[in-house]
Design a protein around this motif. Structure first.
Motif, PDB file in Angstrom:
ATOM      1  N   ALA A 284       0.918  -1.239  -0.020  1.00 51.13           N
ATOM      2  CA  ALA A 284       0.042  -0.140  -0.058  1.00 51.13           C
ATOM      3  C   ALA A 284       0.738   1.217  -0.056  1.00 51.13           C
ATOM      4  O   ALA A 284       0.486   2.357  -0.635  1.00 51.13           O
ATOM      5  N   LEU A 285       1.770   1.263   0.526  1.00 50.22           N
ATOM      6  CA  LEU A 285       2.710   2.393   0.857  1.00 50.22           C
ATOM      7  C   LEU A 285       3.409   2.680  -0.345  1.00 50.22           C
ATOM      8  O   LEU A 285       3.726   3.954  -0.853  1.00 50.22           O
ATOM      9  N   ALA A 286       4.068   1.334  -1.022  1.00 51.58           N
ATOM     10  CA  ALA A 286       4.982   1.605  -2.274  1.00 51.58           C
ATOM     11  C   ALA A 286       3.808   2.132  -3.593  1.00 51.58           C
ATOM     12  O   ALA A 286       4.034   2.886  -4.463  1.00 51.58           O
ATOM     13  N   MET A 287       2.443   1.777  -3.421  1.00 54.48           N
ATOM     14  CA  MET A 287       1.533   2.092  -4.543  1.00 54.48           C
ATOM     15  C   MET A 287       1.506   3.691  -4.443  1.00 54.48           C
ATOM     16  O   MET A 287       1.191   4.637  -5.304  1.00 54.48           O
ATOM     17  N   ALA A 288       1.324   3.982  -3.053  1.00 55.76           N
ATOM     18  CA  ALA A 288       1.064   5.422  -2.605  1.00 55.76           C
ATOM     19  C   ALA A 288       2.134   6.458  -3.255  1.00 55.76           C
ATOM     20  O   ALA A 288       2.229   7.556  -3.641  1.00 55.76           O
ATOM     21  N   GLU A 289       3.354   5.949  -2.514  1.00 55.94           N
ATOM     22  CA  GLU A 289       4.834   6.565  -2.673  1.00 55.94           C
ATOM     23  C   GLU A 289       5.014   6.711  -4.289  1.00 55.94           C
ATOM     24  O   GLU A 289       5.540   7.880  -4.606  1.00 55.94           O
ATOM     25  N   GLN A 290       5.100   5.536  -5.200  1.00 53.91           N
ATOM     26  CA  GLN A 290       5.535   5.587  -6.371  1.00 53.91           C
ATOM     27  C   GLN A 290       4.445   5.793  -7.354  1.00 53.91           C
ATOM     28  O   GLN A 290       4.796   5.845  -8.436  1.00 53.91           O
ATOM     29  N   GLN A 291       3.134   5.861  -7.030  1.00 52.52           N
ATOM     30  CA  GLN A 291       1.817   6.086  -7.875  1.00 52.52           C
ATOM     31  C   GLN A 291       1.851   4.945  -8.887  1.00 52.52           C
ATOM     32  O   GLN A 291       2.090   5.284 -10.286  1.00 52.52           O
ATOM     33  N   ILE A 292       2.124   3.829  -8.332  1.00 55.38           N
ATOM     34  CA  ILE A 292       1.996   2.511  -9.438  1.00 55.38           C
ATOM     35  C   ILE A 292       0.901   1.708  -9.086  1.00 55.38           C
ATOM     36  O   ILE A 292       0.335   1.925  -7.901  1.00 55.38           O
ATOM     37  N   GLY A 293       0.579   0.643  -9.829  1.00 51.57           N
ATOM     38  CA  GLY A 293      -0.553  -0.338  -9.741  1.00 51.57           C
ATOM     39  C   GLY A 293      -0.242  -1.255  -8.670  1.00 51.57           C
ATOM     40  O   GLY A 293       1.331  -1.438  -8.048  1.00 51.57           O
ATOM     41  N   LEU A 294      -0.980  -2.224  -8.443  1.00 44.67           N
ATOM     42  CA  LEU A 294      -0.845  -3.185  -7.572  1.00 44.67           C
ATOM     43  C   LEU A 294       0.253  -4.470  -8.012  1.00 44.67           C
ATOM     44  O   LEU A 294       1.202  -4.568  -7.091  1.00 44.67           O
ATOM     45  N   ALA A 295       0.275  -4.799  -9.096  1.00 45.81           N
ATOM     46  CA  ALA A 295       1.163  -5.829  -9.300  1.00 45.81           C
ATOM     47  C   ALA A 295       2.656  -5.096  -9.354  1.00 45.81           C
ATOM     48  O   ALA A 295       3.659  -5.675  -8.903  1.00 45.81           O
ATOM     49  N   PRO A 296       2.936  -4.064  -9.914  1.00 41.39           N
ATOM     50  CA  PRO A 296       4.157  -3.624  -9.940  1.00 41.39           C
ATOM     51  C   PRO A 296       4.849  -3.471  -8.450  1.00 41.39           C
ATOM     52  O   PRO A 296       6.021  -3.316  -8.327  1.00 41.39           O
ATOM     53  N   ALA A 297       4.021  -2.879  -7.526  1.00 41.76           N
ATOM     54  CA  ALA A 297       4.303  -2.679  -6.075  1.00 41.76           C
ATOM     55  C   ALA A 297       4.662  -3.899  -5.404  1.00 41.76           C
ATOM     56  O   ALA A 297       5.591  -3.749  -4.846  1.00 41.76           O
ATOM     57  N   ILE A 298       3.990  -4.956  -5.738  1.00 43.60           N
ATOM     58  CA  ILE A 298       4.226  -6.360  -5.304  1.00 43.60           C
ATOM     59  C   ILE A 298       5.614  -6.645  -5.595  1.00 43.60           C
ATOM     60  O   ILE A 298       6.401  -6.888  -4.901  1.00 43.60           O
ATOM     61  N   ALA A 299       6.023  -6.545  -7.039  1.00 42.79           N
ATOM     62  CA  ALA A 299       7.247  -6.729  -7.461  1.00 42.79           C
ATOM     63  C   ALA A 299       8.373  -5.797  -6.768  1.00 42.79           C
ATOM     64  O   ALA A 299       9.596  -6.365  -6.589  1.00 42.79           O
ATOM     65  N   LEU A 300       7.972  -4.739  -6.715  1.00 40.34           N
ATOM     66  CA  LEU A 300       9.029  -3.627  -6.067  1.00 40.34           C
ATOM     67  C   LEU A 300       9.286  -4.098  -4.581  1.00 40.34           C
ATOM     68  O   LEU A 300      10.601  -4.058  -4.292  1.00 40.34           O
ATOM     69  N   VAL A 301       8.204  -4.123  -3.891  1.00 41.35           N
ATOM     70  CA  VAL A 301       8.455  -4.741  -2.419  1.00 41.35           C
ATOM     71  C   VAL A 301       9.053  -5.960  -2.145  1.00 41.35           C
ATOM     72  O   VAL A 301      10.067  -6.035  -1.222  1.00 41.35           O
TER      73      VAL A 301
END
Length: 417
Positions: free
Chosen positions: A71-88
């Motif tokens: 959730a934090l990555a989606m808000a910080e990076q302004q990205i979707g769910l799948a990219p956020a999961i890959a990122l974290v």
């Protein structure tokens, strides 16, 4: 088939997720015993993805932390769910959401990942990384890992870097240090889950500044000066280096990267790098100085006989231009004499690159080669050749040209009369 009722631990976990992040978030089982995460939006659409964490009672704390990081990555990076999961997930499961919120990024790990990416992609050679980028990244990490006055955004990082390592505005060292730090910060944000506030400014012009004391451009060595310097160089390895640079127009860095091509010339390995990639290898023919016919062939024979052993031993960390300049100043008194004479007569300022410049001057003035041919021989574009070599004219050369023009005009008037 009737849907199985949720177990107590499942109900509790889902309630914790909703109370923490809102009713738009939910967790559930997925095929293979994994966990599915779903994000429902206010317009009725939803996104689902699979988490690597197993769907089991023992995974409850890990799933809560992972959802918070997503959730934090989606808000910080302004990205979707799948990219956020890959990122974290790439950032490492050990990093808590609280750490992400506080900006406690694993900067050393991000630096190592950037180093690996730069080298594996061919963007930077390992030698170049060791000689330049490694030091600048280490300096950036010192700033980011401070215990006191830790910078909280990208611009503050760069400002703190300048404060810790002050250099003159506009100088190459300042530009290189800031550019490396900025690229590292951008990589950390885009690939290592660093908060977006660490993105560097889009333009570094104001931080780099403008250089007011532009260094005087190097003038070319004249042929008699080149021969004098060549013959006065005591060390045979450095003497060969001086001869090759002046007779074949080599950049100092190319002195150790050339070999006879078997056809009376040199094959010079491409070393220049820019956005388009590495420059191509090039063949170079010698242009013998006036009064030294056959010098190029003699130098080729020496290089063919002994190979790399005939030249100064390469070192890591010190550019060849710096080493050549230091050797000439320390060990060749004739170099200082030639430089003083050139300054006094208005010829200009002589530097180690003046050896290469002499090739361009000789090719144009004595051999009548066109800028197009000389640019090909020297390994740059015609535009670069004209920019750097098209404006050379010593005080004596200007005076002689003006005198010759006046004589022609006087002769024309006499004939007309």
């Amino acid at each position: 088939m009737a849907r199985l009722a949720a177990k107590p631990w499942e109900q509790q976990l889902r309630q914790l997720v909703k109370s923490t992040h809102g009713r738009g978030w939910s967790l559930g089982p997925h095929r293979g015993g994994r966990t599915q995460i779903t994000r429902r939006w206010s317009d009725g659409t939803r996104s689902s993805a699979t988490l690597p964490t197993p769907w089991s009672p023992s995974s409850g704390p890990a799933l809560l932390a992972l959802v918070e990081r997503v959730a934090l990555a989606m808000a910080e990076q302004q990205i979707g769910l799948a990219p956020a999961i890959a990122l974290v997930d790439a950032a490492g499961a050990g990093q808590s959401a609280a750490a992400m919120r506080d900006g406690a990024v694993d900067w050393p790990e991000a630096a190592e990942r950037w180093r690996a990416q730069q080298i594996s992609s061919g963007t930077v050679k390992p030698f170049t990384w060791s000689r330049h980028h490694k030091r600048h990244v280490a300096e950036t990490l010192e700033v980011l890992l401070r215990k006191h006055r830790q910078p909280r955004d990208g611009e503050a990082v760069l400002e703190a870097l300048l404060e810790a390592h002050p250099t003159a505005p506009g100088c190459n060292g300042r530009r290189e240090r800031l550019g490396t730090a900025a690229r590292f910060l951008r990589f950390a944000v885009e690939h290592c889950a660093a908060p977006r506030r660490y993105l560097p400014p889009a333009k570094l012009t104001d931080l780099v500044g403008r250089r007011l004391d532009r260094p005087e451009a190097g003038a070319p060595l004249l042929d008699h000066q080149l021969l004098r310097l060549y013959r006065a160089t005591p060390d045979p390895k450095w003497r060969l280096a001086v001869g090759l640079a002046g007779t074949f127009g080599l950049r100092p860095v190319e002195i150790g990267l050339c070999s006879p091509d078997g056809q009376g010339g040199l094959r010079v390995l491409g070393v220049k790098r820019n956005a388009a990639g590495k420059s191509a290898d090039r063949p170079v023919q010698p242009l013998d100085p006036a009064g030294a016919a056959g010098l190029g062939a003699e130098l080729l024979a020496l290089l063919a006989e002994r190979g790399a052993d005939a030249l100064p031993v390469p070192t890591v960390g010190t550019p060849m231009s710096t080493r050549l300049g230091a050797y000439l100043e320390d060990r060749v008194p004739a170099w200082g004499e030639i430089r003083r004479e050139a300054a006094e007569t208005g010829q200009g300022h002589l530097i180690p690159y003046s050896l290469r410049h002499s090739y361009a001057w000789r090719g144009s003035q004595l051999h009548g080669l066109s800028p197009r041919v000389l640019a090909k021989l020297m390994g740059h574009t015609v535009a670069v050749h004209l920019k750097h070599y098209g404006a050379w004219a010593s005080d004596l050369e200007v005076a002689q040209a003006v005198a010759a023009a006046a004589a022609r005009l006087q002769q024309a008037h006499a004939l007309a009369g």
